[in-house]
Motif scaffolding. Structure first.
Motif, PDB file in Angstrom:
ATOM      1  N   ARG A 143    -114.378   9.540   7.063  1.00 18.89           N
ATOM      2  CA  ARG A 143    -113.481   8.584   6.398  1.00 18.89           C
ATOM      3  C   ARG A 143    -113.557   7.217   7.068  1.00 18.89           C
ATOM      4  O   ARG A 143    -113.576   6.189   6.385  1.00 18.89           O
ATOM      5  CB  ARG A 143    -112.040   9.107   6.424  1.00 18.89           C
ATOM      6  CG  ARG A 143    -111.769  10.271   5.487  1.00 18.89           C
ATOM      7  CD  ARG A 143    -110.275  10.521   5.321  1.00 18.89           C
ATOM      8  NE  ARG A 143    -109.624  10.849   6.573  1.00 18.89           N
ATOM      9  CZ  ARG A 143    -109.503  12.071   7.072  1.00 18.89           C
ATOM     10  NH1 ARG A 143    -110.016  13.106   6.394  1.00 18.89           N
ATOM     11  NH2 ARG A 143    -108.867  12.295   8.211  1.00 18.89           N
ATOM     12  N   TYR A 144    -113.643   7.226   8.395  1.00 17.31           N
ATOM     13  CA  TYR A 144    -113.687   5.937   9.094  1.00 17.31           C
ATOM     14  C   TYR A 144    -114.996   5.195   8.828  1.00 17.31           C
ATOM     15  O   TYR A 144    -114.999   3.989   8.580  1.00 17.31           O
ATOM     16  CB  TYR A 144    -113.484   6.128  10.605  1.00 17.31           C
ATOM     17  CG  TYR A 144    -113.459   4.807  11.327  1.00 17.31           C
ATOM     18  CD1 TYR A 144    -112.410   3.909  11.125  1.00 17.31           C
ATOM     19  CD2 TYR A 144    -114.506   4.425  12.161  1.00 17.31           C
ATOM     20  CE1 TYR A 144    -112.392   2.672  11.747  1.00 17.31           C
ATOM     21  CE2 TYR A 144    -114.496   3.193  12.793  1.00 17.31           C
ATOM     22  CZ  TYR A 144    -113.436   2.323  12.578  1.00 17.31           C
ATOM     23  OH  TYR A 144    -113.427   1.083  13.189  1.00 17.31           O
ATOM     24  N   LEU A 145    -116.119   5.912   8.852  1.00 15.58           N
ATOM     25  CA  LEU A 145    -117.402   5.265   8.558  1.00 15.58           C
ATOM     26  C   LEU A 145    -117.426   4.757   7.115  1.00 15.58           C
ATOM     27  O   LEU A 145    -117.989   3.689   6.830  1.00 15.58           O
ATOM     28  CB  LEU A 145    -118.547   6.238   8.810  1.00 15.58           C
ATOM     29  CG  LEU A 145    -118.800   6.610  10.276  1.00 15.58           C
ATOM     30  CD1 LEU A 145    -119.879   7.687  10.381  1.00 15.58           C
ATOM     31  CD2 LEU A 145    -119.183   5.379  11.097  1.00 15.58           C
ATOM     32  N   ASP A 173    -110.702  16.984  11.151  1.00 17.09           N
ATOM     33  CA  ASP A 173    -111.607  17.224  10.024  1.00 17.09           C
ATOM     34  C   ASP A 173    -111.692  16.001   9.115  1.00 17.09           C
ATOM     35  O   ASP A 173    -110.677  15.504   8.622  1.00 17.09           O
ATOM     36  CB  ASP A 173    -111.120  18.424   9.203  1.00 17.09           C
ATOM     37  CG  ASP A 173    -111.367  19.745   9.907  1.00 17.09           C
ATOM     38  OD1 ASP A 173    -112.152  19.753  10.874  1.00 17.09           O
ATOM     39  OD2 ASP A 173    -110.772  20.757   9.496  1.00 17.09           O
ATOM     40  N   GLY A 174    -112.911  15.515   8.922  1.00 15.20           N
ATOM     41  CA  GLY A 174    -113.150  14.422   7.996  1.00 15.20           C
ATOM     42  C   GLY A 174    -112.796  13.043   8.511  1.00 15.20           C
ATOM     43  O   GLY A 174    -113.062  12.039   7.837  1.00 15.20           O
ATOM     44  N   ALA A 175    -112.207  12.944   9.719  1.00 11.90           N
ATOM     45  CA  ALA A 175    -111.732  11.648  10.218  1.00 11.90           C
ATOM     46  C   ALA A 175    -112.891  10.664  10.424  1.00 11.90           C
ATOM     47  O   ALA A 175    -112.801   9.493  10.037  1.00 11.90           O
ATOM     48  CB  ALA A 175    -110.951  11.826  11.508  1.00 11.90           C
ATOM     49  N   ILE A 180    -105.303  -2.277   0.679  1.00  9.39           N
ATOM     50  CA  ILE A 180    -104.380  -1.148   0.815  1.00  9.39           C
ATOM     51  C   ILE A 180    -105.065   0.151   0.374  1.00  9.39           C
ATOM     52  O   ILE A 180    -104.931   1.192   1.026  1.00  9.39           O
ATOM     53  CB  ILE A 180    -103.094  -1.384   0.001  1.00  9.39           C
ATOM     54  CG1 ILE A 180    -102.354  -2.622   0.513  1.00  9.39           C
ATOM     55  CG2 ILE A 180    -102.191  -0.169   0.056  1.00  9.39           C
ATOM     56  CD1 ILE A 180    -101.907  -2.554   1.941  1.00  9.39           C
ATOM     57  N   ALA A 181    -105.836   0.085  -0.722  1.00 12.32           N
ATOM     58  CA  ALA A 181    -106.564   1.264  -1.201  1.00 12.32           C
ATOM     59  C   ALA A 181    -107.636   1.685  -0.202  1.00 12.32           C
ATOM     60  O   ALA A 181    -107.866   2.884   0.010  1.00 12.32           O
ATOM     61  CB  ALA A 181    -107.187   0.980  -2.560  1.00 12.32           C
ATOM     62  N   THR A 182    -108.308   0.720   0.410  1.00 12.99           N
ATOM     63  CA  THR A 182    -109.327   1.018   1.413  1.00 12.99           C
ATOM     64  C   THR A 182    -108.714   1.766   2.591  1.00 12.99           C
ATOM     65  O   THR A 182    -109.276   2.750   3.086  1.00 12.99           O
ATOM     66  CB  THR A 182    -109.998  -0.277   1.902  1.00 12.99           C
ATOM     67  OG1 THR A 182    -110.615  -0.946   0.798  1.00 12.99           O
ATOM     68  CG2 THR A 182    -111.052   0.009   2.957  1.00 12.99           C
ATOM     69  N   MET A 183    -107.548   1.303   3.044  1.00 19.70           N
ATOM     70  CA  MET A 183    -106.880   1.966   4.160  1.00 19.70           C
ATOM     71  C   MET A 183    -106.382   3.357   3.769  1.00 19.70           C
ATOM     72  O   MET A 183    -106.434   4.288   4.575  1.00 19.70           O
ATOM     73  CB  MET A 183    -105.714   1.111   4.662  1.00 19.70           C
ATOM     74  CG  MET A 183    -106.139  -0.165   5.373  1.00 19.70           C
ATOM     75  SD  MET A 183    -107.284   0.132   6.738  1.00 19.70           S
ATOM     76  CE  MET A 183    -106.342   1.273   7.743  1.00 19.70           C
ATOM     77  N   GLN A 184    -105.904   3.493   2.555  1.00 18.73           N
ATOM     78  CA  GLN A 184    -105.455   4.810   2.102  1.00 18.73           C
ATOM     79  C   GLN A 184    -106.613   5.808   2.082  1.00 18.73           C
ATOM     80  O   GLN A 184    -106.450   6.973   2.456  1.00 18.73           O
ATOM     81  CB  GLN A 184    -104.805   4.691   0.721  1.00 18.73           C
ATOM     82  CG  GLN A 184    -103.429   4.021   0.760  1.00 18.73           C
ATOM     83  CD  GLN A 184    -102.862   3.736  -0.614  1.00 18.73           C
ATOM     84  OE1 GLN A 184    -103.609   3.603  -1.593  1.00 18.73           O
ATOM     85  NE2 GLN A 184    -101.547   3.608  -0.705  1.00 18.73           N
ATOM     86  N   ALA A 185    -107.798   5.330   1.672  1.00 18.34           N
ATOM     87  CA  ALA A 185    -108.976   6.206   1.686  1.00 18.34           C
ATOM     88  C   ALA A 185    -109.358   6.602   3.111  1.00 18.34           C
ATOM     89  O   ALA A 185    -109.908   7.685   3.340  1.00 18.34           O
ATOM     90  CB  ALA A 185    -110.144   5.500   1.005  1.00 18.34           C
ATOM     91  N   ALA A 186    -109.048   5.713   4.080  1.00 17.21           N
ATOM     92  CA  ALA A 186    -109.337   6.021   5.485  1.00 17.21           C
ATOM     93  C   ALA A 186    -108.275   6.933   6.093  1.00 17.21           C
ATOM     94  O   ALA A 186    -108.476   7.460   7.197  1.00 17.21           O
ATOM     95  CB  ALA A 186    -109.425   4.723   6.288  1.00 17.21           C
ATOM     96  N   GLY A 187    -107.145   7.076   5.409  1.00 18.23           N
ATOM     97  CA  GLY A 187    -106.103   7.983   5.885  1.00 18.23           C
ATOM     98  C   GLY A 187    -104.835   7.321   6.361  1.00 18.23           C
ATOM     99  O   GLY A 187    -103.976   7.977   6.962  1.00 18.23           O
TER     100      GLY A 187
END
Length: 606
Positions: free
Chosen positions: A554-556, A549-551, A568-575
């Motif tokens: 988040r990746y797009l 769900d949402g993967a 680091i924040a960008t990656m955290q938003a991606a999961g």
């Protein structure tokens, strides 16, 4: 279309459809040169604003002008860069690139005052300007990042001087690439049929994977020979480059070149150290893989030149360029219509230069143009590996493409720390697609799994080994040591023994000069990001492939974010949380499962 011959093609002999179409940028060299004249004039106009960043209106005027100038300069510079890399032996292309490089120097000199003057703006004044001038809003993140580096920005005069000598400080990079791509001759070796064939950067992997051990050893020795013969020259180039990076870091008041490379991109050095520590804790998995190969191949004295022999055989899933493009399109269709629209254009509109030719830059890369489209350089070999390289570089291209369509120019280019996630993500998705496509073919399954394992070995283990080598070299030079060929050989050999483990013997000349083979060492603390990115992308790809769900959303979102947030924040938003070692451990657990799968298949195929 057949893309391999016994003799390397000249650039003129390469079919047009296998070359990139640079008219997407300029109709011809003259149009690009005319733009260089305009760029220099615009740079002079910006330079005339020196000392005038004293109001919100003036600050906006300079920032907008500098951004627009960067867009024009990027287009011209990339055009010349690609013209040169198409055939580095061509005098006109090298001259064109020289003109672009000099123009870049002019622009850097004329705009060198901007950062120092932005640093001098009082906090209260800047806050008021941001409230008063709506056009400043889109530059807020950029200005904030700029001011965060205040301790490392020199005076306007010093910045101008440093920009003038930057080409000299970075000159070793250009010398290395010219020597490596245009002037090295690896000679001819006998193939499995006893025929003499020219060894090149592009076909090296073909011989490294040969089922004939004599061919593998001959290719390894022949490839190493020119590097060994010129070992002192290569060492001096590397020493000069590292010295230049260390000197620049010192001038900018950094504690080290590593800090200078990571801090501006908001990456803590602990990420680097955690990578090395975590990989060390899992070296047993790499050693297990080499033992699996040794047993499966039945080689008592396993050498490093045996490591690339495919367990399933050489001719499994060979792909032409056209077939590789279709496989990539099919695999990545899971990413949805917006992604596929850009990818289809890449494949159909000659954004890719595929065939190897005399003088062409070795390896593969992607370079983006905000006022244009991305371009990809390949050296295709009809091995499945080339399809993985295409998927990898297409990941970079679509990351650039989506970011430039969702971000202003100043935030469109993602830092390498993020860019390598997008490229290695595609490799992991391609693996899953192929495993599903050939689920009832054990030999193909074995071949695909080995390609995946090679990704873990090449991206996590080998790149971490490179990262260790690089850091040891920089540290030694900073401490006053000269990076002689003997010193570099020793560092390289010690690390190879550690990473290969007890079951793999080293071919002396190939092991010692392996540091000279790696063009990424001239990209200043670049290689570690292949390892961190592969580990992060392995988890992301699993989530998207399994439709969590949402993967996908988040990746797009990650692909569209460019550099608008801290990495680091960008990656955290991606999961993915890259502030600890868990993402590395998770990826290496997947690697272990791949090893289990291979052992199970080998047992069934006996």
């Amino acid at each position: 279309m057949k893309m391999q011959t016994d003799e390397l093609l000249t650039r003129e002999q390469v079919p047009t459809e296998l070359t990139w179409d640079l008219t997407h940028l300029y109709a011809d060299d003259q149009a690009m040169q005319a733009d260089l004249t305009t760029i220099k004039d615009l740079a002079q106009q910006i330079g005339a604003m020196k000392g005038q960043l004293t109001s919100a209106a003036n600050l906006v005027q300079v920032l907008v002008a500098a951004r627009d100038l960067d867009i024009k300069l990027e287009k011209a510079y990339v055009y010349a860069f690609l013209r040169r890399d198409s055939d580095t032996t061509k005098a006109d292309a090298n001259q064109l690139f020289g003109q672009a490089a000099k123009t870049l120097e002019v622009v850097q000199t004329q705009t060198a005052y901007i950062e120092p003057e932005v640093m001098q703006i009082a906090e209260a004044d800047l806050a008021a300007w941001l409230d008063q001038e709506p056009k400043l809003a889109e530059f807020k993140v950029m200005v904030t990042r700029m001011r965060a580096q205040k301790a490392h920005i020199l005076s306007a005069t010093e910045e101008a001087l440093l920009s003038r000598v930057s080409r000299t400080l970075n000159g070793a990079d250009e010398i290395y690439n010219t020597l490596n791509d245009a002037d090295l001759d690896f000679g001819k070796i006998k193939n499995e049929a006893g025929q003499l064939v020219q060894l090149t950067h592009g076909n090296r992997s073909q011989f490294a994977e040969s089922a004939d051990r004599r061919v593998r050893e001959a290719a390894a020795r022949a490839f190493a020979k020119p590097y060994h013969d010129l070992r002192n020259t290569f060492a001096q180039m590397f020493n000069t480059y590292v010295g230049g990076r260390n000197t620049t870091a010192q001038l900018r008041h950094y504690q080290s070149a590593r800090q200078a490379a990571l801090q501006p991109h908001e990456i803590d050095e602990s990420v680097y150290d955690t990578l090395i520590e975590t990989v060390h804790q899992h070296l047993d998995l790499a050693h297990r893989w080499y033992q699996i190969k040794q047993q499966a191949l039945g080689i008592k004295d396993m050498s490093q030149f045996d490591l690339n022999v495919p367990l399933a055989g050489n001719d499994v899933l060979k792909t032409t360029f056209a077939e590789g493009k279709q496989l990539t399109l099919d695999a990545l269709s899971i990413l949805g219509p917006e992604y596929m629209d850009g990818l289809t254009r890449e494949m159909n509109e000659r954004w890719i230069d595929a065939a190897e030719n005399k003088g062409k830059r070795s390896g593969g890369y992607q370079v983006s143009v905000y006022d244009g489209n991305p371009f990809i350089l390949l050296n295709w070999t009809d091995k499945l590996y080339s399809t993985f390289v295409l998927a990898h570089e297409s990941g970079h291209a679509m990351h650039s493409w989506l970011s430039q369509h969702h971000q202003p120019a100043q935030y469109a280019e993602a830092p390498i720390f993020l860019a390598e996630v997008a490229s290695t993500f595609n490799e992991n998705i391609l693996t899953e697609h192929l495993l599903e496509k050939y689920h009832d073919n054990p030999q193909a399954q074995l071949y695909i799994l080995e390609e995946s394992i090679n990704g873990f070995i090449g991206s996590i283990y080998r790149q971490t080994q490179f990262a260790e080598f690089e850091h040891q070299a920089y540290t030694a030079e900073q401490a006053g040591e000269t990076l002689t060929a003997d010193l570099l050989d020793q560092i390289s050999t010690d690390l190879l023994k550690q990473y290969y483990g007890p079951n793999v013997s080293l071919l002396p000349e190939a092991a010692t000069q392996s540091w000279a083979y790696v063009p990424h060492f001239y990209m200043n603390y670049y290689v570690y990001q292949y390892a961190t990115s592969w580990a992060a992308s392995a988890s992301l790809a699993q989530a998207v492939w399994q439709h969590e769900d949402g993967a996908l959303e988040r990746y797009l979102g990650f692909l569209k974010s460019g550099s608008s947030q801290a990495p680091i924040a960008t990656m955290q938003a991606a999961g993915i949380d890259m502030t600890n070692s868990q993402y590395l451990t998770t990826a290496l657990q997947l690697f272990e499962r791949r090893l289990d799968q291979v052992e199970s298949l080998l047992a069934k195929m006996k």
